[in-house]
Design a protein around this motif. Sequence first.
Motif, PDB file in Angstrom:
ATOM      1  N   LEU A   1       6.472  -5.277   7.414  1.00  0.00           N
ATOM      2  CA  LEU A   1       7.538  -4.296   7.585  1.00  0.00           C
ATOM      3  C   LEU A   1       7.052  -2.923   8.027  1.00  0.00           C
ATOM      4  O   LEU A   1       7.848  -2.110   8.479  1.00  0.00           O
ATOM      5  CB  LEU A   1       8.328  -4.166   6.279  1.00  0.00           C
ATOM      6  CG  LEU A   1       9.003  -5.433   5.784  1.00  0.00           C
ATOM      7  CD1 LEU A   1       9.676  -5.166   4.435  1.00  0.00           C
ATOM      8  CD2 LEU A   1      10.014  -5.945   6.789  1.00  0.00           C
ATOM      9  N   GLY A   2       5.781  -2.621   7.874  1.00  0.00           N
ATOM     10  CA  GLY A   2       5.304  -1.295   8.148  1.00  0.00           C
ATOM     11  C   GLY A   2       5.717  -0.336   7.041  1.00  0.00           C
ATOM     12  O   GLY A   2       6.060  -0.751   5.945  1.00  0.00           O
ATOM     13  N   TRP A   3       5.715   0.975   7.362  1.00  0.00           N
ATOM     14  CA  TRP A   3       6.069   1.966   6.348  1.00  0.00           C
ATOM     15  C   TRP A   3       7.563   1.916   6.069  1.00  0.00           C
ATOM     16  O   TRP A   3       8.350   1.814   6.972  1.00  0.00           O
ATOM     17  CB  TRP A   3       5.677   3.373   6.814  1.00  0.00           C
ATOM     18  CG  TRP A   3       4.191   3.577   6.777  1.00  0.00           C
ATOM     19  CD1 TRP A   3       3.342   3.542   7.838  1.00  0.00           C
ATOM     20  CD2 TRP A   3       3.381   3.798   5.637  1.00  0.00           C
ATOM     21  NE1 TRP A   3       2.040   3.736   7.435  1.00  0.00           N
ATOM     22  CE2 TRP A   3       2.037   3.899   6.082  1.00  0.00           C
ATOM     23  CE3 TRP A   3       3.652   3.910   4.259  1.00  0.00           C
ATOM     24  CZ2 TRP A   3       0.970   4.119   5.200  1.00  0.00           C
ATOM     25  CZ3 TRP A   3       2.596   4.131   3.400  1.00  0.00           C
ATOM     26  CH2 TRP A   3       1.281   4.223   3.858  1.00  0.00           C
TER      27      TRP A   3
ATOM     28  N   TYR B   1       6.336   5.736  -1.245  1.00  0.00           N
ATOM     29  CA  TYR B   1       6.285   5.520   0.206  1.00  0.00           C
ATOM     30  C   TYR B   1       5.244   4.438   0.451  1.00  0.00           C
ATOM     31  O   TYR B   1       4.053   4.637   0.214  1.00  0.00           O
ATOM     32  CB  TYR B   1       5.914   6.820   0.896  1.00  0.00           C
ATOM     33  CG  TYR B   1       5.994   6.774   2.411  1.00  0.00           C
ATOM     34  CD1 TYR B   1       7.078   6.199   3.063  1.00  0.00           C
ATOM     35  CD2 TYR B   1       4.986   7.337   3.197  1.00  0.00           C
ATOM     36  CE1 TYR B   1       7.158   6.172   4.438  1.00  0.00           C
ATOM     37  CE2 TYR B   1       5.049   7.305   4.568  1.00  0.00           C
ATOM     38  CZ  TYR B   1       6.142   6.729   5.194  1.00  0.00           C
ATOM     39  OH  TYR B   1       6.222   6.700   6.567  1.00  0.00           O
TER      40      TYR B   1
ATOM     41  N   THR C   1       0.857  -1.176   0.000  1.00  0.00           N
ATOM     42  CA  THR C   1       0.000   0.000   0.000  1.00  0.00           C
ATOM     43  C   THR C   1       0.897   1.231   0.000  1.00  0.00           C
ATOM     44  O   THR C   1       1.852   1.304   0.767  1.00  0.00           O
ATOM     45  CB  THR C   1      -0.912   0.017   1.242  1.00  0.00           C
ATOM     46  OG1 THR C   1      -1.731  -1.148   1.220  1.00  0.00           O
ATOM     47  CG2 THR C   1      -1.795   1.263   1.242  1.00  0.00           C
TER      48      THR C   1
ATOM     49  N   THR D   1       3.828   0.578   2.521  1.00  0.00           N
ATOM     50  CA  THR D   1       3.732  -0.196   3.741  1.00  0.00           C
ATOM     51  C   THR D   1       3.354  -1.618   3.428  1.00  0.00           C
ATOM     52  O   THR D   1       2.685  -1.876   2.417  1.00  0.00           O
ATOM     53  CB  THR D   1       2.701   0.416   4.713  1.00  0.00           C
ATOM     54  OG1 THR D   1       2.746  -0.300   5.955  1.00  0.00           O
ATOM     55  CG2 THR D   1       1.294   0.357   4.148  1.00  0.00           C
ATOM     56  N   THR D   2       3.802  -2.530   4.255  1.00  0.00           N
ATOM     57  CA  THR D   2       3.390  -3.932   4.187  1.00  0.00           C
ATOM     58  C   THR D   2       3.067  -4.392   5.587  1.00  0.00           C
ATOM     59  O   THR D   2       3.575  -3.826   6.583  1.00  0.00           O
ATOM     60  CB  THR D   2       4.508  -4.827   3.605  1.00  0.00           C
ATOM     61  OG1 THR D   2       5.604  -4.858   4.543  1.00  0.00           O
ATOM     62  CG2 THR D   2       4.986  -4.322   2.255  1.00  0.00           C
ATOM     63  N   PRO D   3       2.212  -5.414   5.735  1.00  0.00           N
ATOM     64  CA  PRO D   3       1.901  -5.902   7.088  1.00  0.00           C
ATOM     65  C   PRO D   3       3.136  -6.332   7.866  1.00  0.00           C
ATOM     66  O   PRO D   3       3.203  -6.150   9.082  1.00  0.00           O
ATOM     67  CB  PRO D   3       0.978  -7.073   6.810  1.00  0.00           C
ATOM     68  CG  PRO D   3       0.349  -6.785   5.483  1.00  0.00           C
ATOM     69  CD  PRO D   3       1.422  -6.084   4.709  1.00  0.00           C
TER      70      PRO D   3
END
Length: 202
Positions: free
Chosen positions: A200-202, A194, A147, A196-198
């Motif tokens: 790793l986060g942003w 920029y 995302t 995000t992944t579940p």
Amino acid sequence: ITITRSDFANVGDYTINVYDTLLVGISPGNPGTAQTWDLSALQNHSIDTNYFMAPGGTPYLVLFPSANIAAYNSLDSSYIFVNATTSLIDIVGYVIANPFTGLPVALSFAPPVRQITFPSTIGTNFNVTNATAVSSFYYSGTYLSFTFDSVRTTTVVNRTSVVDGWGNTITPAGTFNSLRQKLTEITDVSVEAYITTPALGW
């Protein structure tokens, strides 16, 4: 043959551009003096028009303060901003449709992208080194498991130009005394997001 500033457009002028997308039977020919370049097989596959105006006649004057002419393209509603002097034509920047959002996005180059120098005659040459334009914008979306909420594009232009011939050019519109400008350009475009992944986060 010598090209000077008087051969380039001024505010109030327009050009009609015809495009051949297949170039069947078309060759750039040879460099050198007293050449004949036969482009009579060019076909008309599409047409657009560039209208030359004062930058203040556009919504983007503040973004390109060094430009003294803007060209509006009728086909894609884009603008080219140029600095035209008695010694050169520099492309200061563009306003084009953002490929992600469809909204206008401005690309301002530093240094500007030189198009031609004056006077130009056979042997005239110049280089453009690392002309860079950066554009950042918000754009939310999802691609695969990523995302993202913002994107930055960086465009870097390197080009070399040499006037390597003069002679006559045969076209469907007539035969014209011509200089030949050989222009080699490498354009690198990087796209950063920029994301995000579940895991790793942003």
